[in-house]
Design an enzyme around this catalytic site. Structure first.
Site: not given
Ligand SMILES: [Fe+2]
Ligand SMILES: [Fe+2]
Length: 506
Positions: A345-346, A349, A374, A398-399, A427
């Site tokens: 998921h990240d 980043k 991200h 996820h955000h 998360d």
């Molecule tokens: Fe995360």
């Molecule tokens: Fe994230």
């Protein structure tokens, strides 16, 4: 309805290919037919982000290295191992990001970008310019002086350390993905120079693995072409012939260039297609699901290695997401899909500098904009893989928040499938239970107070309740790499069907 809580103009232009097809399978985990080369090529875009290079750098370096390998007559088998070494040469890069950031006191991504076009092996104008540009950028005069003195005293040791971390970690990640020992060895010696003045071991001449010699030359050509355009790279290559680079390889490059063959098919989006034609014996993912799980685990570790504050975050999110999925009675295959989306998921980043990730205070508007980009990168990276449309959407959501106040798309509840809602809760849960630069980890009760306050308007109340009921054991959130490797080996040696408890690291 989509409500843009995030200025879409903040999104960067994505120069890499858009390869997602409308061919989502009913079960997106049915990866038995998936080609490893496509998945690794797409994920190499995440590595480009982690080195501050333009997206597509690894793919183009791979293309150049494979052309050289053909030119010098390497066998199909050898070139197959080289193909993955070239694509994954930077998979240890995130591991030294924090060390580099603290040594420089400024944006390590810009420093990483510039280090590839600077010759630091001799102390001279180039080194001085590099140091003055990157050390303590934006800091007070006194702070810059302090950082410069500290770095000057430790310069040799520091360079050795950051290179060693990067190379060793990169080789470990390649092994974790199940790639051959030649691939790992090539990544391990990437920064060695022909004249013995490279790092970390000062290997000389043909003591350096051939893969590493090809990779160093290919990546240098690519970064100088990207930075200077035209044939500026050729001057650099000729100048470093015999010092950085093996003379015979430089000769092979010059010959390819003369015939107009070196860059064929390397322009823009075509590079992604071209490079896939250069894998001599296309590999399928080993045993489908298991092979892909190893890739997900490795990339989750690449992401998490970027900062000590996110150490094991992706795995923690995966654990929490699996716990929620199981409690909600989700079928095993969907739970594994969820776990893999959580592990990835990240990915985006890797585009965020540690000067932002590890900032102890409030982020300013520009820093926030970088943070909020991200998930967009996660989406773009995964969406390039045919059949990964659903996974890219879930992972990149996820955000998002049910009321549309999240990012990067500002999706509302009806646009967020159950898997995405679970990921949102997992998360937040993992972030709150972990230590952050600006606060300590929070106790369980406090975490659930916060989660329940956000439900049901912003996050899914059912998912929060399921997480509460599942009572995720925090000790599950640590999986040592050696333990992980042992587990992966045991998966591979067994012909039994995969069960969740054997895939989940808990
Ligand atoms: Fe995360
Ligand atoms: Fe994230």
């Amino acid at each position: 309805m989509e409500r843009a809580s995030f200025d879409q103009a903040e999104l960067p232009v994505w120069h890499a290919p858009e390869r997602a097809r409308n061919d989502d399978r009913t079960n997106p985990l049915d990866l038995g037919e998936s080609r490893l080369g496509i998945i690794v090529s797409a994920l190499s875009h995440a590595l480009d982000l982690s080195t501050g290079q333009p997206v597509g750098h690894s793919v183009r370096a791979c293309l150049l290295g494979m052309r050289m390998a053909e030119e010098i007559g390497l066998s199909d088998e050898t070139r197959t191992d080289l193909f993955y070494a070239l694509l994954l040469k930077d998979c240890g890069c995130s591991a030294n990001a924090s060390t580099l950031f603290h040594a420089l006191g400024s944006d390590e991504l810009k420093a990483k970008h510039d280090v590839k076009i600077t010759d630091l092996t001799n102390f001279g104008r180039e080194t001085l310019e590099y140091v003055l540009t990157h050390v303590g950028r934006g800091k007070s005069f006194l702070e810059r002086c302090r950082l410069l003195v500290r770095l000057a005293l430790r310069q040799k040791r520091h360079s050795w350390e950051v290179t060693k971390i990067r190379c060793e970690r990169g080789a470990t990640m390649a092994r974790l993905m199940g790639l051959g020992s030649a691939t790992a060895a090539g990544i391990l010696a990437l920064d060695e120079h022909w004249d013995g003045r490279g790092l970390p071991d000062g290997l000389r001449g043909d003591k350096i693995p051939l893969f590493s010699r090809i990779m160093l030359l290919a990546q240098t050509i690519e970064v100088f072409r990207a930075a200077g355009g035209g044939r500026s790279w050729l001057d650099v290559v000729r100048k470093r012939k015999g010092t950085w680079f093996e003379p015979d390889l430089v000769k092979a490059c010059e010959s390819l260039e003369k015939r107009g063959a070196l860059w064929r098919g390397a322009e823009g989006n075509a590079a992604f297609e071209t490079v896939l034609t250069m894998e001599p014996r296309p590999r399928r993912l080993e045993r489908g699901l298991r092979g892909f799980d190893a890739i997900c685990l490795a990339f989750s570790q690449i992401v998490d290695a970027k900062s000590p504050f996110t150490f094991n975050h992706s795995l923690g999110v995966a654990n929490a997401a699996v716990a929620i999925g199981q409690t909600l009675g989700m079928p095993a295959e969907r739970t594994i899909f969820l776990r893999q989306a959580a592990l990835l998921h990240d990915l985006g980043k890797l585009s965020v500098s540690n000067s932002i990730l590890e900032k102890p205070g409030k982020l300013d508007a520009t820093e926030w904009a970088a943070m909020r980009r991200h998930p967009f990168y996660t989406w773009k990276i995964l969406n390039a893989i045919p059949g990964f449309g659903e996974m890219s959407n879930v992972a990149a959501s996820h955000h998002e928040k049910l009321d549309g106040s999240g990012y990067f798309r500002g999706l509302t509840g009806e646009k967020l499938p159950r898997e995405a809602r679970i990921l949102v809760v997992a998360d937040i849960y993992d972030a709150l239970t972990a230590k952050r630069p600006y606060r300590d980890s929070l106790p369980r009760e406090r975490v659930f107070d916060i989660l329940k306050k956000d439900a049901p308007h912003a996050i899914d109340a059912e998912c929060v309740a399921a997480l509460d009921e599942a009572d995720v054991d925090s000790s599950q959130q640590f999986v040592d790499l050696d333990i992980l490797l042992t587990r992966l080996r045991s998966f591979q040696s067994s012909a039994a069907p995969i069960h969740l408890d054997r895939v989940s690291p808990g």
